[in-house]
Design a protein around this motif. Sequence first.
Motif, short mmCIF file in Angstrom:
data_model
loop_
_atom_site.label_atom_id
_atom_site.label_comp_id
_atom_site.label_asym_id
_atom_site.label_seq_id
_atom_site.Cartn_x
_atom_site.Cartn_y
_atom_site.Cartn_z
N PRO A 101 -1.35 24.37 24.59
CA PRO A 101 -2.19 23.60 23.36
C PRO A 101 -2.85 24.74 22.61
O PRO A 101 -3.48 25.73 23.12
CB PRO A 101 -3.35 22.80 24.09
CG PRO A 101 -3.24 23.51 25.66
CD PRO A 101 -2.03 24.16 25.87
N GLN A 145 -10.18 22.65 31.27
CA GLN A 145 -9.22 22.69 30.46
C GLN A 145 -9.57 23.37 29.13
O GLN A 145 -10.71 23.50 28.74
CB GLN A 145 -8.75 21.12 29.88
CG GLN A 145 -8.29 20.30 31.13
CD GLN A 145 -6.72 20.48 31.40
OE1 GLN A 145 -6.19 21.12 30.57
NE2 GLN A 145 -6.25 20.09 32.63
N THR A 146 -8.56 24.15 28.52
CA THR A 146 -9.01 24.87 27.36
C THR A 146 -7.66 24.84 26.24
O THR A 146 -6.56 24.33 26.82
CB THR A 146 -9.64 26.32 27.57
OG1 THR A 146 -10.00 26.99 26.28
CG2 THR A 146 -8.38 27.11 28.12
N CYS A 147 -7.99 25.68 25.34
CA CYS A 147 -6.75 25.53 24.31
C CYS A 147 -6.96 27.26 23.72
O CYS A 147 -7.98 27.78 23.91
CB CYS A 147 -6.74 24.53 23.13
SG CYS A 147 -8.19 24.73 22.07
N CYS A 174 -4.45 26.28 30.27
CA CYS A 174 -4.30 26.28 28.82
C CYS A 174 -2.65 26.24 28.86
O CYS A 174 -1.99 27.14 28.38
CB CYS A 174 -4.69 27.53 28.23
SG CYS A 174 -4.41 27.69 26.57
N LEU A 188 -7.61 21.28 21.20
CA LEU A 188 -7.75 20.01 22.16
C LEU A 188 -7.65 18.60 21.07
O LEU A 188 -8.22 18.77 19.99
CB LEU A 188 -8.71 20.27 23.06
CG LEU A 188 -8.61 21.32 23.89
CD1 LEU A 188 -10.05 21.63 24.71
CD2 LEU A 188 -7.34 21.34 24.99
#
Length: 234
Positions: free
Chosen positions: A129, A143-145, A103, A132
């Motif tokens: 982020p 992957q993350t936000c 992140c 996304l």
Amino acid sequence: MNQSPQFPPLFSGEAVRNHMDPFDKAVSRAIAGVDSGTIFYSEAVNTLRAALVLAPETSLEEAIQAVYVAQIGLAESLGALAPPEVPVHFQWPDRIKVNGAVCGSVRFAADVSDPRAHPNWLVIGIDVPFMLLSDEPGENPNQTCLHEEGCVDITPMALLESWSKHTLLWLTYFMDSGFERVHNEWRPRCDTLGKMIDRPKPGVFVGLDEKGRMMLRQGVMTETVSLIEFAEHL
């Protein structure tokens, strides 16, 4: 109209247009001789992108350790603003992880590459982020936000303010007492420590040495890898 973020003493801020990269702007202004402590930042609402210009008074080998300071500043900022159950970790050399997924990241550049040379400037950038670009949450589980991790009440400008304060605090510790205190704070937040890794090359991540270099064990051999190798070449 957005209210300008408030920075601690010794730091100042300058917004860049949304289509510009704050890191590139910081580098160009550092080359031109901008004041140390200037933070260039984007006012975008879906991500935090910012870059801090420093004027080290040491060799690059020592100055590059400030990258760990910036990471700690970001982790402490998220720890202060995010729900208490949201864990923040590091993946060497440049990834920030929230709830086990990437992140955000840090990036850095200097005007020299020789570890013994004294840089005129060092730029450290962060990219976190908040949302996304993909419409499919969970499309990439690695992957993350922040919004997907329950941090919907945090704004990029609030995180920027907090990051600047925590980073300045840890820069003060670093300049006053060297790398050991930074290392002791960074180590527990690194979730690949003691594990087999593939990046930057396969081996067991044993830890950091006293100069902040990765110690990577491959069989009976242990080699060191410096953050300097991951600096952006201008």
